[in-house]
Design a protein around this motif. Sequence first.
Motif, PDB file in Angstrom:
ATOM      1  N   ASP A 250      44.711  36.516  31.553  1.00  0.00           N
ATOM      2  CA  ASP A 250      44.349  35.411  32.432  1.00  0.00           C
ATOM      3  C   ASP A 250      45.022  34.119  31.986  1.00  0.00           C
ATOM      4  OD1 ASP A 250      42.704  34.219  34.595  1.00  0.00           O
ATOM      5  OD2 ASP A 250      41.775  33.166  32.904  1.00  0.00           O
ATOM      6  N   ARG A 251      45.053  33.881  30.684  1.00  0.00           N
ATOM      7  CA  ARG A 251      45.674  32.670  30.155  1.00  0.00           C
ATOM      8  C   ARG A 251      47.196  32.697  30.300  1.00  0.00           C
ATOM      9  NH1 ARG A 251      41.619  30.415  26.877  1.00  0.00           N
ATOM     10  NH2 ARG A 251      39.790  30.456  28.189  1.00  0.00           N
ATOM     11  N   GLN A 252      47.725  33.882  30.630  1.00  0.00           N
ATOM     12  CA  GLN A 252      49.161  34.002  30.912  1.00  0.00           C
ATOM     13  C   GLN A 252      49.431  33.950  32.415  1.00  0.00           C
ATOM     14  OE1 GLN A 252      51.174  33.951  28.139  1.00  0.00           O
ATOM     15  NE2 GLN A 252      49.123  33.672  27.304  1.00  0.00           N
ATOM     16  N   GLY A 253      48.375  33.724  33.183  1.00  0.00           N
ATOM     17  CA  GLY A 253      48.518  33.654  34.639  1.00  0.00           C
ATOM     18  C   GLY A 253      48.491  35.015  35.303  1.00  0.00           C
ATOM     19  N   LEU A 254      47.927  36.004  34.615  1.00  0.00           N
ATOM     20  CA  LEU A 254      47.890  37.377  35.123  1.00  0.00           C
ATOM     21  C   LEU A 254      46.451  37.829  35.351  1.00  0.00           C
ATOM     22  CD1 LEU A 254      50.409  38.866  32.541  1.00  0.00           C
ATOM     23  CD2 LEU A 254      50.909  38.307  34.929  1.00  0.00           C
ATOM     24  N   ASP A 255      46.179  38.343  36.523  1.00  0.00           N
ATOM     25  CA  ASP A 255      44.875  38.934  36.825  1.00  0.00           C
ATOM     26  C   ASP A 255      45.069  40.449  36.815  1.00  0.00           C
ATOM     27  OD1 ASP A 255      42.541  39.975  37.943  1.00  0.00           O
ATOM     28  OD2 ASP A 255      42.341  38.336  39.386  1.00  0.00           O
ATOM     29  N   LEU A 256      44.870  41.040  35.651  1.00  0.00           N
ATOM     30  CA  LEU A 256      45.145  42.471  35.505  1.00  0.00           C
ATOM     31  C   LEU A 256      44.270  43.333  36.395  1.00  0.00           C
ATOM     32  CD1 LEU A 256      45.779  42.918  31.676  1.00  0.00           C
ATOM     33  CD2 LEU A 256      47.428  42.551  33.510  1.00  0.00           C
ATOM     34  N   GLN A 257      43.029  42.947  36.602  1.00  0.00           N
ATOM     35  CA  GLN A 257      42.165  43.744  37.471  1.00  0.00           C
ATOM     36  C   GLN A 257      42.708  43.764  38.890  1.00  0.00           C
ATOM     37  OE1 GLN A 257      38.500  41.699  36.348  1.00  0.00           O
ATOM     38  NE2 GLN A 257      37.756  43.636  35.514  1.00  0.00           N
ATOM     39  N   GLU A 258      43.149  42.619  39.368  1.00  0.00           N
ATOM     40  CA  GLU A 258      43.739  42.534  40.703  1.00  0.00           C
ATOM     41  C   GLU A 258      45.047  43.333  40.754  1.00  0.00           C
ATOM     42  OE1 GLU A 258      44.007  41.559  44.689  1.00  0.00           O
ATOM     43  OE2 GLU A 258      42.311  41.237  43.352  1.00  0.00           O
ATOM     44  N   MET A 259      45.812  43.275  39.688  1.00  0.00           N
ATOM     45  CA  MET A 259      47.086  44.003  39.647  1.00  0.00           C
ATOM     46  C   MET A 259      46.858  45.514  39.696  1.00  0.00           C
ATOM     47  SD  MET A 259      49.179  41.624  36.960  1.00  0.00           S
ATOM     48  CE  MET A 259      50.855  42.072  37.405  1.00  0.00           C
ATOM     49  N   VAL A 260      45.784  45.975  39.087  1.00  0.00           N
ATOM     50  CA  VAL A 260      45.444  47.402  39.170  1.00  0.00           C
ATOM     51  C   VAL A 260      45.055  47.747  40.603  1.00  0.00           C
ATOM     52  CG1 VAL A 260      43.782  49.176  38.452  1.00  0.00           C
ATOM     53  CG2 VAL A 260      44.812  47.680  36.732  1.00  0.00           C
ATOM     54  N   LEU A 261      44.224  46.910  41.209  1.00  0.00           N
ATOM     55  CA  LEU A 261      43.791  47.160  42.589  1.00  0.00           C
ATOM     56  C   LEU A 261      44.968  47.187  43.559  1.00  0.00           C
ATOM     57  CD1 LEU A 261      40.569  44.973  42.775  1.00  0.00           C
ATOM     58  CD2 LEU A 261      40.705  47.468  42.725  1.00  0.00           C
ATOM     59  N   ARG A 262      45.963  46.361  43.307  1.00  0.00           N
ATOM     60  CA  ARG A 262      47.148  46.312  44.169  1.00  0.00           C
ATOM     61  C   ARG A 262      48.228  47.310  43.759  1.00  0.00           C
ATOM     62  NH1 ARG A 262      48.247  40.139  45.946  1.00  0.00           N
ATOM     63  NH2 ARG A 262      46.094  39.633  46.431  1.00  0.00           N
ATOM     64  N   ALA A 263      47.927  48.121  42.770  1.00  0.00           N
ATOM     65  CA  ALA A 263      48.857  49.135  42.243  1.00  0.00           C
ATOM     66  C   ALA A 263      50.142  48.502  41.704  1.00  0.00           C
ATOM     67  CB  ALA A 263      49.162  50.191  43.297  1.00  0.00           C
TER      68      ALA A 263
ATOM     69  N   ASN B 255      50.120  43.100  23.046  1.00  0.00           N
ATOM     70  CA  ASN B 255      50.387  43.200  24.476  1.00  0.00           C
ATOM     71  C   ASN B 255      51.345  42.126  24.968  1.00  0.00           C
ATOM     72  OD1 ASN B 255      48.815  45.493  25.381  1.00  0.00           O
ATOM     73  ND2 ASN B 255      47.055  44.313  24.671  1.00  0.00           N
ATOM     74  N   GLY B 256      51.934  41.389  24.056  1.00  0.00           N
ATOM     75  CA  GLY B 256      52.837  40.313  24.425  1.00  0.00           C
ATOM     76  C   GLY B 256      53.995  40.773  25.294  1.00  0.00           C
ATOM     77  N   ASP B 257      54.607  41.904  24.944  1.00  0.00           N
ATOM     78  CA  ASP B 257      55.735  42.406  25.737  1.00  0.00           C
ATOM     79  C   ASP B 257      55.288  42.744  27.150  1.00  0.00           C
ATOM     80  OD1 ASP B 257      57.438  42.080  23.595  1.00  0.00           O
ATOM     81  OD2 ASP B 257      57.397  44.187  23.013  1.00  0.00           O
ATOM     82  N   MET B 258      54.139  43.393  27.269  1.00  0.00           N
ATOM     83  CA  MET B 258      53.643  43.765  28.595  1.00  0.00           C
ATOM     84  C   MET B 258      53.342  42.523  29.421  1.00  0.00           C
ATOM     85  SD  MET B 258      50.294  45.972  29.754  1.00  0.00           S
ATOM     86  CE  MET B 258      49.166  44.621  30.028  1.00  0.00           C
ATOM     87  N   PHE B 259      52.641  41.553  28.820  1.00  0.00           N
ATOM     88  CA  PHE B 259      52.328  40.329  29.548  1.00  0.00           C
ATOM     89  C   PHE B 259      53.614  39.615  29.982  1.00  0.00           C
ATOM     90  CE2 PHE B 259      48.133  39.912  26.960  1.00  0.00           C
ATOM     91  CZ  PHE B 259      47.512  40.826  27.786  1.00  0.00           C
ATOM     92  N   GLY B 260      54.584  39.547  29.086  1.00  0.00           N
ATOM     93  CA  GLY B 260      55.851  38.908  29.413  1.00  0.00           C
ATOM     94  C   GLY B 260      56.569  39.575  30.568  1.00  0.00           C
ATOM     95  N   ALA B 261      56.538  40.903  30.581  1.00  0.00           N
ATOM     96  CA  ALA B 261      57.200  41.658  31.655  1.00  0.00           C
ATOM     97  C   ALA B 261      56.492  41.483  32.991  1.00  0.00           C
ATOM     98  CB  ALA B 261      57.270  43.141  31.288  1.00  0.00           C
ATOM     99  N   LEU B 262      55.192  41.232  32.969  1.00  0.00           N
ATOM    100  CA  LEU B 262      54.420  41.106  34.204  1.00  0.00           C
ATOM    101  C   LEU B 262      54.392  39.689  34.760  1.00  0.00           C
ATOM    102  CD1 LEU B 262      51.338  43.328  33.288  1.00  0.00           C
ATOM    103  CD2 LEU B 262      53.209  43.901  34.864  1.00  0.00           C
ATOM    104  N   LYS B 263      54.744  38.710  33.936  1.00  0.00           N
ATOM    105  CA  LYS B 263      54.717  37.313  34.402  1.00  0.00           C
ATOM    106  C   LYS B 263      55.693  37.127  35.547  1.00  0.00           C
ATOM    107  CE  LYS B 263      53.292  34.139  30.868  1.00  0.00           C
ATOM    108  NZ  LYS B 263      53.742  33.099  29.949  1.00  0.00           N
ATOM    109  N   PRO B 264      55.277  36.365  36.543  1.00  0.00           N
ATOM    110  CA  PRO B 264      56.204  36.050  37.634  1.00  0.00           C
ATOM    111  C   PRO B 264      57.418  35.300  37.099  1.00  0.00           C
ATOM    112  CG  PRO B 264      53.970  35.302  38.136  1.00  0.00           C
ATOM    113  CD  PRO B 264      53.979  35.752  36.718  1.00  0.00           C
ATOM    114  N   LYS B 265      58.540  35.628  37.631  1.00  0.00           N
ATOM    115  CA  LYS B 265      59.782  35.004  37.158  1.00  0.00           C
ATOM    116  C   LYS B 265      60.076  33.742  37.916  1.00  0.00           C
ATOM    117  CE  LYS B 265      61.175  38.944  34.882  1.00  0.00           C
ATOM    118  NZ  LYS B 265      60.155  39.321  34.124  1.00  0.00           N
TER     119      LYS B 265
END
Length: 84
Positions: free
Chosen positions: A19-32, A74-84
């Motif tokens: 969340d602090r990285q601007g990622l809502d992982l629960q929503e991302m799972v729901l949206r596949a 999880n830094g690599d994963m969060f970095g890869a998921l951040k909007p560019k």
Amino acid sequence: MSYDSKREAHTQLVLGMADRQGLDLQEMVLRAEISEEQFELAVDRCMGCTQPDACKCLLDSAGPALELPEYCRNGDMFGALKPK
């Protein structure tokens, strides 16, 4: 601490750090956008960390944005998921 309560604590750490990285992982799972397996692997990585108390302190004291600590597994994963 039971396995279930430990897993729940680490799930909350993962969600909080994301969340602090601007990622809502629960929503991302729901949206596949990420799979449930990817999310569970993130929790597994967090459970292997030796510094969960430090992360909890960071989350409790930081503002809406937070730079990930270098030790975050999880830094690599969060970095890869951040909007560019």
